[in-house]
Write a protein that holds these residues in place. Structure first.
Motif, PDB file in Angstrom:
ATOM      1  N   SER A  39      24.598  19.503 -22.289  1.00  0.00           N
ATOM      2  CA  SER A  39      24.284  18.217 -21.659  1.00  0.00           C
ATOM      3  C   SER A  39      25.433  17.742 -20.767  1.00  0.00           C
ATOM      4  N   SER A  40      26.666  18.117 -21.103  1.00  0.00           N
ATOM      5  CA  SER A  40      27.808  17.758 -20.258  1.00  0.00           C
ATOM      6  C   SER A  40      27.724  18.468 -18.910  1.00  0.00           C
ATOM      7  N   TRP A  41      27.423  19.768 -18.936  1.00  0.00           N
ATOM      8  CA  TRP A  41      27.254  20.497 -17.676  1.00  0.00           C
ATOM      9  C   TRP A  41      26.067  19.957 -16.900  1.00  0.00           C
ATOM     10  N   GLY A  42      24.979  19.645 -17.603  1.00  0.00           N
ATOM     11  CA  GLY A  42      23.803  19.074 -16.944  1.00  0.00           C
ATOM     12  C   GLY A  42      24.105  17.730 -16.302  1.00  0.00           C
ATOM     13  N   LEU A  43      24.924  16.933 -16.965  1.00  0.00           N
ATOM     14  CA  LEU A  43      25.320  15.636 -16.425  1.00  0.00           C
ATOM     15  C   LEU A  43      26.109  15.806 -15.126  1.00  0.00           C
ATOM     16  N   LEU A  44      27.054  16.727 -15.120  1.00  0.00           N
ATOM     17  CA  LEU A  44      27.849  16.965 -13.913  1.00  0.00           C
ATOM     18  C   LEU A  44      26.989  17.512 -12.767  1.00  0.00           C
ATOM     19  N   LEU A  45      26.159  18.497 -13.072  1.00  0.00           N
ATOM     20  CA  LEU A  45      25.320  19.100 -12.034  1.00  0.00           C
ATOM     21  C   LEU A  45      24.286  18.120 -11.484  1.00  0.00           C
ATOM     22  N   SER A  46      23.638  17.376 -12.370  1.00  0.00           N
ATOM     23  CA  SER A  46      22.622  16.425 -11.900  1.00  0.00           C
ATOM     24  C   SER A  46      23.253  15.283 -11.109  1.00  0.00           C
ATOM     25  N   THR A  47      24.442  14.858 -11.492  1.00  0.00           N
ATOM     26  CA  THR A  47      25.131  13.828 -10.710  1.00  0.00           C
ATOM     27  C   THR A  47      25.434  14.330  -9.305  1.00  0.00           C
ATOM     28  N   GLY A  48      25.945  15.544  -9.222  1.00  0.00           N
ATOM     29  CA  GLY A  48      26.236  16.117  -7.912  1.00  0.00           C
ATOM     30  C   GLY A  48      24.992  16.260  -7.059  1.00  0.00           C
ATOM     31  N   MET A  49      23.915  16.757  -7.645  1.00  0.00           N
ATOM     32  CA  MET A  49      22.680  16.961  -6.884  1.00  0.00           C
ATOM     33  C   MET A  49      22.070  15.645  -6.427  1.00  0.00           C
ATOM     34  N   ILE A  50      21.960  14.681  -7.333  1.00  0.00           N
ATOM     35  CA  ILE A  50      21.368  13.385  -6.985  1.00  0.00           C
ATOM     36  C   ILE A  50      22.218  12.667  -5.940  1.00  0.00           C
ATOM     37  N   SER A  51      23.530  12.720  -6.094  1.00  0.00           N
ATOM     38  CA  SER A  51      24.413  12.067  -5.127  1.00  0.00           C
ATOM     39  C   SER A  51      24.306  12.724  -3.759  1.00  0.00           C
ATOM     40  N   TRP A  52      24.259  14.051  -3.733  1.00  0.00           N
ATOM     41  CA  TRP A  52      24.159  14.773  -2.466  1.00  0.00           C
ATOM     42  C   TRP A  52      22.825  14.487  -1.788  1.00  0.00           C
TER      43      TRP A  52
END
Length: 116
Positions: free
Chosen positions: A96-109
């Motif tokens: 979930s930590s990796w998912g949090l980082l990846l989803s934040t990056g994708m949504i922000s981008w």
């Protein structure tokens, strides 16, 4: 400055990094709200200043990323509190930590790319 030798030999876990980042994103958001309130209280428009800046994309990304990260981190903690017996294992917290980082990056981008 002296650092204990055991600090340098261990790998910092992703779960600790995301926990610290959640607190930092809350601090950044608080700064934005307080700073924007003070700026607006002086009779100025903080949104106009951001729109007219040559660093508009950087300002937008620096505001959206902490907001997305802190919000998703809050949802994650809500789920952990609600379903601890299913979600609070070392493996699932790390995923979930990796998912949090990846989803934040994708949504922000995506937000910066298509909303700007």
């Amino acid at each position: 400055m002296f650092i204990s030798p055991n600090v340098t030999i261990y790998k910092f876990p992703i779960t600790a990094i995301t926990s610290i980042a959640n607190r930092l994103s809350g601090l950044i958001l608080s700064g934005y709200f307080v700073g924007g309130g003070i700026y607006a209280g002086m009779g100025k428009d903080p949104f106009r200043a951001a729109r007219e800046s040559e660093h508009k994309k950087l300002l937008y990304f620096s505001a959206v990323s902490p907001l997305v990260y802190h919000t998703l981190g809050g949802f994650r903690h809500f789920l952990w509190d609600r379903y601890p017996e299913y979600l609070l294992t070392n493996r699932r917290v790390m995923v979930s930590s990796w998912g949090l980082l990846l989803s934040t990056g994708m949504i922000s981008w995506v937000s910066e790319k298509y909303v700007m």
